[in-house]
Design an enzyme around this catalytic site. Sequence first.
Site, PDB file in Angstrom:
ATOM      1  N   GLU A 184       0.821  -1.212   0.000  1.00 16.95           N
ATOM      2  CA  GLU A 184       0.000   0.000   0.000  1.00 16.95           C
ATOM      3  C   GLU A 184       0.859   1.269   0.000  1.00 16.95           C
ATOM      4  OE1 GLU A 184      -2.850  -0.268   3.181  1.00 16.95           O
ATOM      5  OE2 GLU A 184      -4.079  -1.727   2.111  1.00 16.95           O
ATOM      6  N   GLU A 255      -6.858  -8.004  -0.738  1.00 16.23           N
ATOM      7  CA  GLU A 255      -7.435  -7.908   0.606  1.00 16.23           C
ATOM      8  C   GLU A 255      -8.925  -7.621   0.505  1.00 16.23           C
ATOM      9  OE1 GLU A 255      -5.564  -5.377   3.445  1.00 16.23           O
ATOM     10  OE2 GLU A 255      -3.540  -6.169   3.084  1.00 16.23           O
TER      11      GLU A 255
END
Length: 783
Positions: A184, A255
Site C-alpha cells: 500500500e 485484501e
Amino acid sequence: MVLLVWWSIILLVVVSGGANVVVEGANVSYDGRSLIIDGHRKLLFSGSIHYPRSTPDMWPSLIAKAKQGGLDVIQTYVFWNLHEPQPGKYDFTGRNDIVSFIKQVQQQGLYVCLRIGPFIEAEWTYGGLPFWLHDVPGIVFRSNNRQFKLHMKNFTTKIVNMMKAENLFNSQGGPIILSQIENEYQMVEGAYHEDGTRYLKWTAQMAVDQNTSEPWIMCKQDNAPGPMINTCNGMRCAETWKGPNSPNKPSMWTENWTSFLQPYGEGPQMRSAQDLAFHTTLFIVKMNGSFVNYYMYHGGTNFGRTSASFIITGYYDQAPLDEYGMIRQPKYGHLKHMHAALKLCSHALLYGELTTQHLGINQEAYVYTGNLSECAAFLLNNGSKKSVQVVFRNSTYSLPPKSISILPDCKNVVFNTAMVSTQVNTRSMQPIIRFNTPQQWEVFSEAVPQFDQTSLRSNTLLEQMNTTKDDSDYLWYIMSELSWTCSTHGTRKVPNITLKDTISLSTGINNISFLNIMVGLPDSGPHMERKHSGLREVLIQGVNFTSHLWGYQVGLLGEKLSVYTAEGSSNVSWNQYETPNMLTWYKTTFDMPEGDSPIVLNLGSMGKGEAWINGQSIGRYWVSFKTPSGSPSQTWYNVPRYFLKPTGNLLVLFEEEYGNPLNISLDSVSVNKVCGRVTDLHPPMINSWGVRGHFHWRPWPRVHLRCPKKRIISKIVFASHGNPSGDCGSYSIGNCHSSNSKQIVEKACLGRRQCSISHTIENFGGDPCPGTPKTLLVDARCE
C-alpha cells in the site's frame, strides 16, 4: 505515588498490446484475464492466514479447513521484526517457522501468495519493521534512502533465497505462485515527493532482480511499474477500484476484508456473509476478477506485544475461521457454496466473451459465452430496498435486494449471494476452572522507582521509543519535586492527550513518578522513523518543568526479574493476595483441562495489563477501556494448548489498575447452538445438483444442521414449516405452520451429530396453507 499515562505513539519488462499478451514465468504467467499456471488460466480463491498469529499445531487444521472451504491459495505476510530482531540475527523457529508453514500448505495441495513486504502494516507493531532500523544513522523509511534500501534488499534477498533453497517457488515444483513487494505504498508515496517515485521504481526492479520466475504484485498501487501487477484492497473493489493499470494484467483483489481491524474502545465491525458474497461475485463478473483473497480467512492472536497502536489482542475474530480456528457460520459455508458455484462457471469466465443486458432500473445480466456453446449468466439486483422479478431469456427470476444469482448454464440458479442456506453457529464460553479464592493467588508489588535510584538522567523529557528501544511498553519519568496519583489515556484515532489535575504538595522535597505506557507501536504513515511518543511537556502552577532534571527507568522491575517465568518467579518473594491494587503482579497455577476444545482466559474483572502462560505472553489486555455500548472490546484471551503442559501451568498477570483476579476463569469455547433457515426460493446446496453441467432437474432446498466433533443434537428448541417470522437470531411461529414440524425434525435429528431436513410439503405430511410461500426454520442445541 504515580501518574499512569497510556500512549500510542503510534528487471523491468514493459509489455503492451492486446489483452492476450502473456507475461511469461516458468510455470506461472499472466495475461489480461488471469494468472496462467502450467498453461491454464485459473480462477483462484485465497485466504490470509498469518503463521505467527497461530501456533504450529493449528496450522494443519487451518489449512485443511481453508481447502474444504473452497480455497486454492493461502496468503501470508512475512514478519521482518520477528525474523530479524537484531541486525543479522535471525529467528525461524516455533511460530516463526515460515518454511514449515509453507511446506504444510504444499502438502495439502494449495498454492501460496507470499507477501514479503517487508513493510507490511497488518496492524502489527511498527508495521513489521524491526525497531533497530530506527537507530541506523541517516535512515529514512520507505524512501529513496541508501540505508533503508540496503537493509530492505538484504532481508528480501534472505527470504527469497530461503524459499529457493527449499524449492518452494512454483518454478521449482513448490507452491509459491506470487510474491508481493512493498505494501500500500500509494498511501504515503506523495509525502516523499520525487524520492517516493524513485523508491517505487527501485523496489520493483529489486524484486524482479530476485529472479524468482513467478509474478510480483504491488497492492493498492495504481502506478505499479512494468510487470508488477497492481491489486486492490478493500471491501468493495468492483465499485471503488480503477482496475489494472495495463490491459495485459489481470484483476486481482489481495485484501477482501472479512471484518476490519478493531482498536481498544471500539466494538467489532461486522461484515455479513451476504455482503462478502455479493461484492466478491460482483468483482469477478464486472471486473473480470480472477483472484480474490480474503483478509483475514483466519485472523488469530496478537501474542505478546505484537499488536500495533491500540489494536486488541484478538485479530479478525469475525473471519470465516475465528480466532481459535473454529468455523464461523454462516460466513464459512456461504462462501464455500459461492466458490463452488463460481467454479462451475470458471471456463466461461476465463475464456468467454462478456455481454451485458439491461433488466431493470438497478438490474443487469452479465453473460459470458464461450466457443463450445457454454454460457454462464449472473443476474444482478443492485437495488437495496426490495426484491424484484426480472425476465432473462424468457424465464422469470426473483432477485432479493443487493444480490447476484449465478446461473452456470444461463438457466438454472445454483446460488444467490443474499440467500444463505448454511446454518448459523453460536459460540459459547463455559467456565471450567475458576480462580475465585484468595488462596489461589500470590502477589508481587511493582516498586515505584525514586529519583535517586535512577542511573539514566537528562535535563529534558526523553522520547519514549528512542529510550526503550521497544524492549518494554513502560518508561518511568521521575522528578524529585512532588507526588500525586492520576491516570489518563489516548485512543488509536487520537493518541495525543493532555492531563490536568489538582494536587496537594507537602513541605519540602516531593517525588513525582510518571509511568508512561505504550499500547503498541505505530504501524503506518509516512516517516515512521520520526514519530514521537512519551511525555512532551510538564507544567506545575504555570512553571514549565520540561527542561528540568529527570531520571528514567526503562521497563518494570518484574520484567527485569522475569517474574512471569518459572525460574524468575521463584527468585522473588510473593505474598498472599488480600485486596486488588494497582501495579501488581498476580500468580497462580492450574492443570491443563481435558479435551481438545479451545480454551480462553476470562479477564472481564480486570483492568489493563498483560498475561503470561508458562512464560509466554498471550498478549495485552485492556478490559477497562469500554466501547460506546459500555462493554469491553475484548473479554476472553486465547490460551493455546500448545503453550500448556499437563500439570502445574504458571499463569502470571501484570495489572496496571485495580482489577479483581477473583473473578478470573479459564473457559472452554464451543458451538452449542445451530440454526438453519431456507425458503422455497433458496437454491439447493451446490453439491446436490449432481454431475457438473447437468441441470435437468432441481432438487429442493434443505436445512442442514451439524454439531462440532464429539457433540450431538440434544434438543430442538424451535421448528416451523410454514411462514415463521424472523431468522435465527429471533423468531416466532407465523399464521401458517405445520403442526408436526417439531416432531418431524426431532425424528430426523435428535441423537445425531448432523441431519438434513427436506423443505417439502410431502416431508411434513401436506400443505398447511396452499398458496403461501413456505419457509423452514430450525433451532437446535448441541451437547
